[in-house]
Design a protein around this motif. Sequence first.
Motif, short mmCIF file in Angstrom:
data_model
loop_
_atom_site.label_atom_id
_atom_site.label_comp_id
_atom_site.label_asym_id
_atom_site.label_seq_id
_atom_site.Cartn_x
_atom_site.Cartn_y
_atom_site.Cartn_z
N ARG A 1 -1.29 9.10 -42.44
CA ARG A 1 -1.40 7.80 -41.79
C ARG A 1 -2.54 7.85 -40.78
N GLU B 1 -3.23 7.98 -30.90
CA GLU B 1 -4.26 6.96 -31.03
C GLU B 1 -5.42 7.19 -30.08
N ALA C 1 -2.21 0.17 -39.59
CA ALA C 1 -2.64 1.52 -39.98
C ALA C 1 -3.19 1.50 -41.40
N ARG D 1 3.82 9.11 -35.89
CA ARG D 1 2.54 8.49 -35.54
C ARG D 1 1.59 9.57 -35.02
N GLU E 1 -3.98 5.62 -37.69
CA GLU E 1 -3.71 4.46 -36.83
C GLU E 1 -4.99 3.63 -36.67
#
Length: 443
Positions: free
Chosen positions: A111, A91, A146, A88, A113
């Motif tokens: 990716r 954020e 996401a 991840r 978020e």
Amino acid sequence: MSNLIVHGGTPLVGKIVPSANKNAVLPILCATLLTREPVRLRRVPEITDVKKILEVFRALGSSVQVDFARGVLDIQHRHTLFDEQRHRLPEAMRSSIMLVPPLLARFGMARIENDVQGCTLGVREIDPHVEVFERFGGRIERRPDALIVRSNGPLHATEHWLDYASVTTTENFVMCAALASGTSTLMNAASEPHVQEFCEFMKKLGAHIEGAGTSRLTVAGVDALGGCEFTFTEDFHETVTFLALGAITDGDVRVKNSTPGHFPLIDRTLAKFGIHVTHEAGWSRARIDGRLQVREPFTANMLQKVEAAPWPYLPVDLLPIFIALGVRSHGSMMFWNKVYDGAMGWTSELSKFGAHAFLSDPHRLVTFGGKPLVPAEVESPYIIRVAIALLMVAAGIEGRSVIRNAAPIRRAHPRFVENLRQLGARIEWAEVPAQDPLRVSGT
């Protein structure tokens, strides 16, 4: 929660060497992921956003060795791996979106978020970034939490015209184009000093870039990028901040400045408040004669004004610093934020100091300066330069003030409080435990 306790009224005097510009450091850190070769960066600041990106790199298997005391970072992404299911991106940090181009180029996937965010400066859409990724051959897949970006094979060159000269979107375009097949062109590119510094770093890696510092960038893709050593220059935001702090406290501060060529408009804007700036032998100095005073315009029946917009306008990030000067200066000044809606709502806090500031619409504010000011306890929103602006006002008022929720300063400026103390300021951090919402509500 981190508060700042400010005992104001002391003139700040001395010399300061600013840290590197966060807005150059973060994209350059992300760009290191484009190469497998070793990179050494110097004058790396010990700030929270840098630490977050380095944590991501370690989680991906990169080699990271950092000595913040010396400001030296050695990094290599030879054995880096990315898994969209496990990894991840941060954020709470807007700049994490700049990890997408190198991940896309290296692994064919990235990716984003849903809650990626930075300072609370108003709505900051990701659509321009998505458009860039798609132009280079990326495919966007929406998920509940996401956006997944994929590419089938190498990225391909493109031509693109931004609807807004966005710094981060420009940097994302350059990173996508650096390893794409063919020559890419970007119109309405951002040209801020930190974008120019980013392009210089990319060229050191071996990227072929023309037009840095202008609104038209041309990038010829290469097969691979190499390693390099790179030293960050001083943050012009921090340079202006310390010059303004010297002026608002009736002090005498000299700030190391290797790029005075970026300052003509900034110097002229400071002159509107009666501040005279000189640049000599690599140092900048701001002085006032008598008191801070808004210079009357030659056009009758008009307010003196400060307009902030994308470079080469006055940088919008510096607008809160000038609003603080407007509150302290005798006379009236209009401030115009041409970038963010509602980014000046924080100015209601200035009334707690006894200041008179009128927000005429979401973009324009008028200060009526020279009013008697008193120490106060004020609340900062999550905006770096606003916390500093409130600190500036407090520093110019004799007595004890509190800037609540001042932690955003740590996102951009290492040793900020220590530097102010070096100049004679009486200021300290106060860590306050977060309140229990159930206890606050009485349930």
